[in-house]
Design an enzyme around this catalytic site. Structure first.
Site, PDB file in Angstrom:
ATOM      1  N   HIS A 171      -7.693  -5.553  -0.465  1.00 13.85           N
ATOM      2  CA  HIS A 171      -6.469  -4.867  -0.046  1.00 13.85           C
ATOM      3  C   HIS A 171      -5.803  -5.540   1.159  1.00 13.85           C
ATOM      4  CE1 HIS A 171      -3.678  -1.586  -0.206  1.00 13.85           C
ATOM      5  NE2 HIS A 171      -4.027  -1.079   0.968  1.00 13.85           N
ATOM      6  N   ASP A 195       0.041  -4.126  -3.886  1.00 12.58           N
ATOM      7  CA  ASP A 195      -1.135  -3.250  -3.935  1.00 12.58           C
ATOM      8  C   ASP A 195      -0.754  -1.798  -3.623  1.00 12.58           C
ATOM      9  OD1 ASP A 195      -3.695  -3.581  -4.812  1.00 12.58           O
ATOM     10  OD2 ASP A 195      -4.565  -3.984  -2.856  1.00 12.58           O
ATOM     11  N   SER A 224       0.835  -1.199   0.000  1.00 17.23           N
ATOM     12  CA  SER A 224       0.000   0.000   0.000  1.00 17.23           C
ATOM     13  C   SER A 224       0.876   1.257   0.000  1.00 17.23           C
ATOM     14  CB  SER A 224      -0.951  -0.042   1.198  1.00 17.23           C
ATOM     15  OG  SER A 224      -1.953   0.928   1.086  1.00 17.23           O
TER      16      SER A 224
END
Length: 342
Positions: free
Chosen positions: A266, A211, A188
């Site tokens: 996620h 991600d 992330s």
């Protein structure tokens, strides 16, 4: 499953038992704090470390989830506070004459050093030393340092974007990683940190971005990313704008790869995916439709194939090269919507 919670983190599938230790360097917030995963010698009856290292992290997770610390922190502590990671706590380091390659792992917003134990221990089981950083720039849900003169910890909370400030400029200043060894990886916000590390540190050979939240990456930096990146995306998180930034990088470097794991969300790339029980999954939206053990296999094998290629390792990780082209069960090339939307 009911409301009961348990953590069933998998043991690494590689040939090495995995050891784990925390390392704190320096007595100021500018020092380093990390959890080290490494190949170790087998040890009967080895202690397994707690997954949530201290009660204060339950409060930090509650704050990050915008839930009341008063009720959520004790609830998290009861539900997951006794969960342990299947590695040997401070296990004896396994000597290696050629030296193990090193991966620096950068966590996402609101996380901390132990929340990616599954992927870090899996990579360590295949012969890597993985340093999972815990950032002190207010991007962790909470962290601490130990001032030399105080004799106790000083805690650093997670910080949201102040009212009136634009998120891009606030986040872009956080997470400066100044480490010079081998490869960098992150999830992330930590994924885009890994990409930025390739610009700032010539010692890194490549990056694996799980991600990646590409928003904080300035447009002017794209031409400066000199090394290949493997983007491993989940199905439900990315936006056309974020994928456009990834495609921009891949258009400049043919070794940069973009793949997507189908049936994933996620949080599938964190340890939360391995929590059973409805309560925690409801709080952290942790479950996709793909079995988390299968998701971890795809993530780790793609990463190993990529790392072998760009760190010039003499292993057999190239058996998973097809994953880098998005070929395999539950994986596709690029992003779910990028062919039609971009």
């Amino acid at each position: 499953m009911g409301g009961t919670q348990s953590l069933a983190l998998p043991q690494g599938k590689g040939p090495h038992p995995v050891g784990c230790a925390d390392v704190m360097v320096g007595h100021t917030r500018q020092g380093l704090f990390l959890r080290l995963f490494y190949p170790c010698l087998p040890r009967a009856g080895a202690e397994r470390p707690l997954w949530i290292p201290r009660y204060e992290y339950c409060g930090g997770l509650a704050d990050f989830a915008l839930l009341s610390r008063r009720w959520c922190a004790p609830l998290l502590s009861v539900a997951i506070g006794s969960c342990r990671v299947p590695v040997s706590w401070k296990g004896p380091f396994k000597p290696c004459s050629s030296g193990y390659p090193l991966i620096i792992f950068s966590h996402g917003l609101g996380a901390f050093r132990s929340l990616y134990s599954s992927v870090c221990s899996e990579l360590a089981s295949w012969g890597f030393v993985v340093a999972a950083l815990e950032h002190r720039d207010h991007s962790a849900s909470v962290t601490y340092f130990c001032p030399a003169e105080a004799g106790r910890e000083e805690w650093i909370p997670y910080q949201r974007v102040p009212q009136g400030q634009k998120e891009f400029y606030f986040r872009n200043k956080q997470d400066s990683v100044d480490l010079t060894k081998v490869a960098v990886m992150g999830h992330s916000f930590g994924g885009v940190t890994a990409v930025l590390a390739l610009v700032k540190e010539p010692g890194f050979s490549c990056a694996v971005a799980l991600d990646a939240w590409m928003f904080p990456l300035e447009n002017s930096l794209y031409p400066e990313v000199p090394k290949p990146v493997l983007f491993i995306n989940t199905e439900k998180f990315q936006t056309p704008e974020s994928v456009a930034k990834m495609k921009r990088l891949s258009s400049r470097n043919s070794q940069t790869k973009i793949i997507t794991i189908l049936g994933s969300v996620h949080q599938s790339q964190t340890d939360f995916a391995f929590l059973t029980g409805k309560l925690i999954n409801r709080i952290f939206s942790a479950r996709g439709t793909l079995d988390p053990y299968k998701g971890l296999d795809i993530t780790s094998r793609a990463a190993l194939a990529f790392l072998q290629r760009h760190l010039h390792l003499e292993e057999d990780f190239d058996q998973w090269d097809n994953l880098l082209e998005g070929i395999g069960d539950s994986v596709i090339p690029e992003a779910p919507f990028c062919r039609s939307n971009l």
